[in-house]
Design a protein around this motif. Sequence first.
Motif, PDB file in Angstrom:
ATOM      1  N   ARG A  26     -27.192  23.055  33.972  1.00 26.33           N
ATOM      2  CA  ARG A  26     -27.279  23.230  32.522  1.00 26.33           C
ATOM      3  C   ARG A  26     -26.230  24.226  32.013  1.00 26.33           C
ATOM      4  O   ARG A  26     -25.580  23.990  30.986  1.00 26.33           O
ATOM      5  N   LEU A  27     -26.049  25.324  32.748  1.00 27.91           N
ATOM      6  CA  LEU A  27     -25.051  26.315  32.352  1.00 27.91           C
ATOM      7  C   LEU A  27     -23.635  25.743  32.426  1.00 27.91           C
ATOM      8  O   LEU A  27     -22.808  25.972  31.543  1.00 27.91           O
ATOM      9  N   ASP A  28     -23.361  24.997  33.488  1.00 31.43           N
ATOM     10  CA  ASP A  28     -22.029  24.403  33.638  1.00 31.43           C
ATOM     11  C   ASP A  28     -21.777  23.321  32.590  1.00 31.43           C
ATOM     12  O   ASP A  28     -20.649  23.155  32.105  1.00 31.43           O
ATOM     13  N   LYS A  29     -22.818  22.578  32.247  1.00 37.34           N
ATOM     14  CA  LYS A  29     -22.660  21.533  31.235  1.00 37.34           C
ATOM     15  C   LYS A  29     -22.338  22.143  29.881  1.00 37.34           C
ATOM     16  O   LYS A  29     -21.516  21.611  29.120  1.00 37.34           O
ATOM     17  N   ALA A  30     -22.949  23.284  29.574  1.00 34.25           N
ATOM     18  CA  ALA A  30     -22.663  23.966  28.317  1.00 34.25           C
ATOM     19  C   ALA A  30     -21.234  24.488  28.285  1.00 34.25           C
ATOM     20  O   ALA A  30     -20.593  24.535  27.225  1.00 34.25           O
ATOM     21  N   LYS A  31     -20.707  24.851  29.446  1.00 30.77           N
ATOM     22  CA  LYS A  31     -19.368  25.434  29.515  1.00 30.77           C
ATOM     23  C   LYS A  31     -18.271  24.385  29.662  1.00 30.77           C
ATOM     24  O   LYS A  31     -17.212  24.484  29.040  1.00 30.77           O
ATOM     25  N   PHE A  32     -18.523  23.352  30.478  1.00 28.04           N
ATOM     26  CA  PHE A  32     -17.479  22.387  30.801  1.00 28.04           C
ATOM     27  C   PHE A  32     -17.722  20.995  30.227  1.00 28.04           C
ATOM     28  O   PHE A  32     -16.876  20.116  30.353  1.00 28.04           O
ATOM     29  N   THR A  67     -22.025  17.209  36.128  1.00 26.77           N
ATOM     30  CA  THR A  67     -23.036  17.651  35.166  1.00 26.77           C
ATOM     31  C   THR A  67     -23.729  16.508  34.437  1.00 26.77           C
ATOM     32  O   THR A  67     -24.721  16.736  33.737  1.00 26.77           O
TER      33      THR A  67
END
Length: 231
Positions: free
Chosen positions: A68-74, A81
């Motif tokens: 979830r954190l990576d999807k928000a960033k990338f 993701t």
Amino acid sequence: ISLGYIGLYEVASVFYGGEWEANPAAKDFTVDIIRQMKQLCEDWSDAYDYHFSVYSTPSESLTDRFCRLDKAKFGEVENITDKDYYTNSFHYDVRKNPTPFEKLDFEKIYPEAGASGGFIHYCEYPVLQQNPKALEAVWDYAYDRVGYLGTNTPIDHCYECHFEGDFEPTERGFKCPNCGNTDPKTVDVVKRTCGYLGNPQARPMVHGRHQEIAARVKHMNGSTIYNPGQA
């Protein structure tokens, strides 16, 4: 002190694509990652006089949170993701269906490369009450190849219509494929949540873990319905 890791499948997918399991160079890359983690733990053990170990993590909520954190960033990245979960430790992509023998052969090197903190192998099966010899064949094959093997075979039960077998995933849980029952008071749903068996209908999982379980395919052909009268 155990240092765990998840997402080895996703790491290799970044460099080699989502079908990397058939690429020897990609597999060597992933094994080298584990060996370097093991070496670092050995170095820290010598330096600090504590025992550091590599743990092939059966993450429960982290599989959701990290993705979830990576999807928000990338953003949404294919095979990374877009699934809403990260793959536990060194496991074969749950969306693919190698045979149990192929899966064990593929995965067995990872604990050897570094897993002094713990690990688990597992295979997904259809209902095997009428075919115990198939399960015994896998166990015999695994006996001197891996150190810890989980067996996932459907034992879900509906107390309304008496269906036994594999329940169907829904948006938030699982339902009886025969009558649609989802009431946790009248169904018994058993899934290998991580390294342990849990009842996600009575104790719902985080979104990412539910998506990962729903994405799992069987590593052996056969029925997902238990018929006690079947020969």
